[in-house]
Write an enzyme that holds these catalytic residues in place. Sequence first.
Site, PDB file in Angstrom:
ATOM      1  N   SER C  64       2.321  41.691 -89.471  1.00 46.22           N
ATOM      2  CA  SER C  64       1.742  42.663 -90.423  1.00 46.22           C
ATOM      3  C   SER C  64       1.215  43.921 -89.754  1.00 46.22           C
ATOM      4  CB  SER C  64       0.615  42.021 -91.219  1.00 46.22           C
ATOM      5  OG  SER C  64       1.122  41.064 -92.110  1.00 46.22           O
ATOM      6  N   LYS C  67       3.039  46.967 -90.592  1.00 46.60           N
ATOM      7  CA  LYS C  67       2.876  47.661 -91.873  1.00 46.60           C
ATOM      8  C   LYS C  67       2.220  49.026 -91.713  1.00 46.60           C
ATOM      9  CE  LYS C  67       2.477  43.324 -94.435  1.00 46.60           C
ATOM     10  NZ  LYS C  67       1.522  42.315 -94.947  1.00 46.60           N
ATOM     11  N   TYR C 189      12.609  44.563 -94.207  1.00 41.44           N
ATOM     12  CA  TYR C 189      11.215  44.120 -94.124  1.00 41.44           C
ATOM     13  C   TYR C 189      11.047  42.958 -93.140  1.00 41.44           C
ATOM     14  CZ  TYR C 189       6.680  42.295 -95.648  1.00 41.44           C
ATOM     15  OH  TYR C 189       5.385  41.838 -95.677  1.00 41.44           O
ATOM     16  N   TYR C 240      -6.628  41.498 -94.855  1.00 44.05           N
ATOM     17  CA  TYR C 240      -6.481  40.627 -96.026  1.00 44.05           C
ATOM     18  C   TYR C 240      -7.833  40.477 -96.714  1.00 44.05           C
ATOM     19  CZ  TYR C 240      -2.557  39.538 -93.006  1.00 44.05           C
ATOM     20  OH  TYR C 240      -1.483  39.644 -92.163  1.00 44.05           O
ATOM     21  N   VAL C 258      -0.161  37.784 -88.466  1.00 45.48           N
ATOM     22  CA  VAL C 258      -0.211  36.328 -88.309  1.00 45.48           C
ATOM     23  C   VAL C 258       0.370  35.853 -86.986  1.00 45.48           C
ATOM     24  CG1 VAL C 258      -0.248  35.732 -90.764  1.00 45.48           C
ATOM     25  CG2 VAL C 258       1.938  35.990 -89.577  1.00 45.48           C
TER      26      VAL C 258
END
Lengths: 304, 304, 304, 304
Positions: C64, C67, C189, C240, C258
């Site tokens: 992530s 991102k 992705y 998150y 993660v």
Amino acid sequence: MQDFNTIINNIHNNLKDNVVKGVVASYIPELSKQDVNQFGIFIQHMNGENFSVGDAEVPFSIQSISKVLSLSKAIAFENNDIWKRVDVEPSGNPFNHLSLLELENGIPRNPLINAGAIVIADILCSQFKNPKQEFLQYVRAIANDQSIDYNLKVAASEKETGFNNLAAANLLKSFGNLNNDVDVVMDFYFHQCALEMTCSQVAKAFYVFANKGRCVNNKQHISSSQAKRINAIMLTCGFYDESGEFAFEVGLPGKSGVGGGIVALLPNQYVITTWAPGLNAKGNSLIGMQALEQFTTQTNLSIF
Amino acid sequence: MQDFNTIINNIHNNLKDNVVKGVVASYIPELSKQDVNQFGIFIQHMNGENFSVGDAEVPFSIQSISKVLSLSKAIAFENNDIWKRVDVEPSGNPFNHLSLLELENGIPRNPLINAGAIVIADILCSQFKNPKQEFLQYVRAIANDQSIDYNLKVAASEKETGFNNLAAANLLKSFGNLNNDVDVVMDFYFHQCALEMTCSQVAKAFYVFANKGRCVNNKQHISSSQAKRINAIMLTCGFYDESGEFAFEVGLPGKSGVGGGIVALLPNQYVITTWAPGLNAKGNSLIGMQALEQFTTQTNLSIF
Amino acid sequence: MQDFNTIINNIHNNLKDNVVKGVVASYIPELSKQDVNQFGIFIQHMNGENFSVGDAEVPFSIQSISKVLSLSKAIAFENNDIWKRVDVEPSGNPFNHLSLLELENGIPRNPLINAGAIVIADILCSQFKNPKQEFLQYVRAIANDQSIDYNLKVAASEKETGFNNLAAANLLKSFGNLNNDVDVVMDFYFHQCALEMTCSQVAKAFYVFANKGRCVNNKQHISSSQAKRINAIMLTCGFYDESGEFAFEVGLPGKSGVGGGIVALLPNQYVITTWAPGLNAKGNSLIGMQALEQFTTQTNLSIF
Amino acid sequence: MQDFNTIINNIHNNLKDNVVKGVVASYIPELSKQDVNQFGIFIQHMNGENFSVGDAEVPFSIQSISKVLSLSKAIAFENNDIWKRVDVEPSGNPFNHLSLLELENGIPRNPLINAGAIVIADILCSQFKNPKQEFLQYVRAIANDQSIDYNLKVAASEKETGFNNLAAANLLKSFGNLNNDVDVVMDFYFHQCALEMTCSQVAKAFYVFANKGRCVNNKQHISSSQAKRINAIMLTCGFYDESGEFAFEVGLPGKSGVGGGIVALLPNQYVITTWAPGLNAKGNSLIGMQALEQFTTQTNLSIF
């Protein structure tokens, strides 16, 4: 009809010594004092006969069963106008009932969940001059029994711990869906839930819904069409998050209460009430659900 | 530092005649009487200087801005124990705040949403002997101004219409996350929100968070670490559902109130307060947001 | 600056033998093979110095963290147009991320949750001719390192098990918020998330956000204002459901993955990357969070 | 029984020139081509008689009506095992169906909402060797009509635009509640929904549920008890968010489809099918709902 006697005696015998009896409701302190071993069944048939076994003449706290009685009186007063303030759809989720109310702008899903029953209580508070007294008279009239009364200890007990219901009432008020003061409505509501009745009294009161609106004395209290609609609401919404399960397993319109009572009926044929205070995880009488499932399976008398 | 004067005067000039000024809060009747054309800015710099333009000395209802003040006192009393009863995460949805509270078992998302601030009010009701009086003294002390007071009409107005907050308080109580009586806590809470302060008084009170816990009188009210944490909470949770937008556009920790006030600060440098009663769709001062965005863009003084 | 070396060595020493190290991500089979004892820290200072301890040169799956890189390229391409398709508010609930997307009509809460990052991936699929290749070139450019590459096994592993992300992509498509084919976007992705980088490479890539849009080679990739906005989004949405906690405990804009990596930065001063594969209950590196909390506490170098 | 003829002819006459006819479903391009003026009614009585008016022999896309047929076959295969994978409770909210699925860990509320029907489709894909062919044979058998077939254009049209259903299938897969490949299950599901039948064919197929599991040829396809349970599920869950309304207004178990068909039945007495392509705001045939309400009001033949 002798069958009914044999059948309910057998069911009573089979279930009364069940090891697993569920848990007596504890969130209302007064209710937690009930004996988990009490168990009664009463059937009132449309042909005038009735059948009884066990603790069918012991008064218990009818709790949410009262919501059908208050709904019927509100419908008698206002007919279709009440559906502007409360919907008739099943509620789905049990764990976030205030969430639904919030998402749907203060219109409760149906009149048998707490928020909906509080709106109905508000209607009765507007229509009655002395709501508690006059509602009691109505219940006594349809049950044809002047001895029915509120248990004031239970009403007081609910008042002291009913914060979740107070949250719902305040939320309704914030959405403009409560005309009377929160305190006035909730005092009525806590009393209504604290009605104390026996299995036989409940069966007689609900006779009006099985008999096209006419009570055991043959007096018309609601129209035939209103009785049908109340039955439809009981079938789809009468058992919290277990309404589908009850329709599926038992196949009758009905209503349960956390006092351990359940009433169900087959229109034009019979009303059956069970009472056993131990509840399952969904808040319905564990033994009562089993008794009703066995009854409609053995008699084959369901609506489906 | 002369720049600050020029900058805020220019911003004030640019925005004061805006045609679109937002809508004055109407859900509290007393607040709806505010004049949408009022507009003040006040800056308190750490070096002692201050800058002012427009209605910076007119008292207004600080409303939710008070939540940061009550939080700071609760942290001073209980330190980390309060995080067992309230979380520090942004709340996400604005339209179903009770839903979240219900789903998360009565633990409010953060101390700056209503439910969280009510838990903080409960803590102060437990810690103070005379909550309303002693909290007022605390605010007067950190702002170094004995003239600050509650507006009792606003407090009464909120009490009469605050059903949504009463719903939240009762829901908290039903989850066991409110130790005092709902009425006691809410009386304190409605007064706290009804504090009336000017832009300059608010800026002076919030100096304590920009100055590592020391107020304008140099007295240590909270620890440096506690001040930092309060700033972090303001940044992530200070603007309801527009917190991300404020971080994104302005880039400062801050807090808004429906009275039209906004306070924001750059640690170790300055505190800025704006007041303009017209609100945008998210409930934040429309002109105030624009003023702060222009201020950090022109000065380049943000935390990012 | 010698302090930094001492401080991160001490932190590394303190934490590397922790008994509780969290749990390596298992939902992507390839990631579950990581050694829970690996632990690296790398600091890239704006003054050109850098500091390193432990496994700072071992490549890991950035997941992530990617991102933020894709977001920065999408902003470079489309600037403010992307905010019509994705919001900048924290997401609140982690356990029902599709629920929020559904309730908010297919507009993801922010670009750092999965649904938002999928919209960003869709933008890149529209803007790039060869999305996977050109995005890799962009990452290599800002990190000034041609050796960075996708781990194709990890990408394939994610593809086989990424049903929840496929659900999100199809839901976005059903709301008209995905212009390219679901398969095309998700192939990109899954590769983007499967980028493999070391702590030092990540720190160098994120230098661009700490340095007003200029990379380690001093080339301007995004504007100063865009860099600030990305930092604001990292602060409010980077962790998150633990974003508030991270702002509260660490006080820096940052992003976790993660794979066990975390990157955080103090604008105009430094970028710090940690990597330790064991995750806490919220999906963030357990040791990494502790390391960063200790680092900003000891150096007093946070934004608050 | 002559009454039935008169009654449905009168109803047809009254409603066929209604100005307000609802809106033809547009989300499946093929369905949007339907003529909003088509309107048929067909009654199959248990005594062998049948009654017909209007477009009762024109084939239409049965869509969600097929969910009851697939459910009946899955129950025939697996009996009670299917209730481990799908619940029997009404779904409540229509606007966030994926939300519920997510909150409840991939267990759909009931087999008549899309997610539940996809689980049922998965069961059939596991039990059948050639799912599409064998399911078609089953439908032909219970309807006693070999001419029934899939409309391949509609199936293809649904496949191209069924992103919301693909989202549901992927979400189910992510929760481990889908054993076959998403593509395989959805290909079957899109065909199942694209079954084309006339009012009379639907009425004959549903005869099996009104007749204790025996079809028009007197062959037992499911047990009497299974038929009762399917009827209970239709009553509580057959009309999306309007199930309570349908029970309330019509008082029969039934199922609607976005093709404009509705089928309803009174156990042991009759099955009635209506078809009129214009839908109301909840996605049920506007004219069909009115026709059925008038029919049970005039005949007094409902379950309540």
